[in-house]
Scaffold this motif. Structure first.
Motif, short mmCIF file in Angstrom:
data_model
loop_
_atom_site.label_atom_id
_atom_site.label_comp_id
_atom_site.label_asym_id
_atom_site.label_seq_id
_atom_site.Cartn_x
_atom_site.Cartn_y
_atom_site.Cartn_z
N LEU A 152 -13.71 -36.98 88.63
CA LEU A 152 -14.94 -37.37 87.96
C LEU A 152 -14.62 -37.60 86.49
N PRO A 153 -15.08 -38.71 85.93
CA PRO A 153 -14.68 -39.09 84.56
C PRO A 153 -14.97 -38.01 83.51
N ASP A 154 -16.03 -37.21 83.74
CA ASP A 154 -16.35 -36.16 82.76
C ASP A 154 -15.24 -35.12 82.64
N ARG A 155 -14.28 -35.14 83.58
CA ARG A 155 -13.29 -34.07 83.60
C ARG A 155 -11.92 -34.49 83.06
N GLU A 156 -11.86 -35.68 82.50
CA GLU A 156 -10.61 -36.23 81.98
C GLU A 156 -9.93 -35.26 81.00
N LYS A 157 -10.73 -34.60 80.16
CA LYS A 157 -10.17 -33.71 79.13
C LYS A 157 -9.34 -32.57 79.74
N GLU A 158 -9.70 -32.17 80.95
CA GLU A 158 -8.98 -31.06 81.59
C GLU A 158 -7.51 -31.40 81.76
N TYR A 159 -7.21 -32.65 82.07
CA TYR A 159 -5.82 -33.06 82.26
C TYR A 159 -5.09 -33.04 80.92
N ILE A 160 -5.75 -33.50 79.88
CA ILE A 160 -5.13 -33.53 78.54
C ILE A 160 -4.77 -32.10 78.11
#
Length: 304
Positions: A102-110
């Motif tokens: 889900l796009p809202d979770r992109e920061k988790e990967y960073i």
């Protein structure tokens, strides 16, 4: 450099990313809940408290320490849920595949960049945009890769459908030497007892030849039966609808003999011990309220 190596779910673990519950953010609004279980706890006023979840995750970190496993944690992002590290990436053989989540979770990967920076860039794979996939749906099992999916025409209407057929095909191309076997999962946006969010919510291989299984999580009976035949009925612990709801299949193997499990899973834990497993019990009932448990909050990097 990290030499990634994952060929199954149970070989001796050497290195893992364990999620983190610090600065988890406020209770989500109903419309921001990604799964029916979080929604239910928001409605009931029983959504988990940050300090309880931190305590639960530290109990798991302590077990890893006891077994001498290298543990990486995400960098803390303020007011952000970073518990479920399995969703953001997964490892098969020597490749780390970034999940298209889900796009809202992109920061988790960073937030795990300090880990991904130690991996040879040619071994980090980003799938094409049309491939939706999350690590909870992907299980390497020796010559197989088991994948949970949903291919109904109404895919887009389910916030709980996380892995599509494009992703299944992409995995087959990436790992031509493996048999990619997909399973259609039952999806429901509001009833957690009728929803298998990921494959590991209704199935998980353990030990050398055993499995935990929940029949109703599978949409197609033949696919469920294939697993029963593959592992053998006598090697399967079949969980009830309530046990699935409590996430009994979402334990985590440190090795073929050692399993981390939730301390309230009495029936399962007794069966595991009867079958020769060492069970490391931890409290994880608060984290379970977000429809994820031990497998969901771990991202194994290296197994023997």
């Amino acid at each position: 450099m990290l030499q990634l190596n994952i060929t199954n779910e149970t070989s001796q673990l050497k290195a893992v990313v364990l999620g983190i519950a610090n600065s988890n953010g406020s209770i989500p609004k109903l419309e921001d809940c990604y799964d029916p279980k979080s929604r239910e706890h928001v409605l009931n006023g029983t959504y988990p408290k940050e300090e309880d979840m931190i305590e639960e995750m530290e109990a798991v970190a302590a077990v890893f320490k006891k077994y001498d496993i290298a543990v990486y944690r995400p960098k803390v992002i303020k007011n952000y849920n970073q518990i479920f590290s399995r969703d953001i990436a997964f490892v098969i053989e020597d490749k780390l595949i970034k999940a298209n989540i889900l796009p809202d979770r992109e920061k988790e990967y960073i937030a795990i960049q300090h880990v991904t920076n130690q991996i040879n860039p040619i071994n980090i794979i980003e799938l094409p945009k049309e491939c939706h996939i999350e690590g909870g749906d992907v299980m390497p099992w020796n010559e197989y890769i088991f994948v949970g999916t949903y291919t109904g025409d109404d895919y887009a209407s389910f916030i709980t459908a996380r892995t599509n057929k494009h992703a299944v095909l992409a995995l087959q191309q990436l790992f031509p030497n493996k048999i990619v076997k997909s399973f259609e999962l039952r999806k429901h946006n509001t009833d957690p007892k009728e929803n298998a969010l990921h494959l590991d919510c209704c199935f998980q291989p353990i030990g050398k030849n055993k499995a935990i299984l929940h029949k109703n999580g599978f949409l197609i009976e033949e696919e469920y039966n294939w697993l029963v035949n593959y592992f053998g009925k006598e090697h399967i612990f079949e969980i009830t609808k309530d046990e699935m709801y409590d996430m009994n299949s979402n334990v985590f193997s440190i090795s073929e003999d050692v399993i981390i499990s939730e301390k309230n899973f009495t029936r399962l834990n007794n069966w595991l011990r009867k079958n020769g497993f060492i069970v490391e019990e931890v409290p994880y009932a608060e984290i379970a309220k977000q429809e994820g448990l031990l497998r969901c909050s771990t991202l194994p990097l290296i197994r023997e």
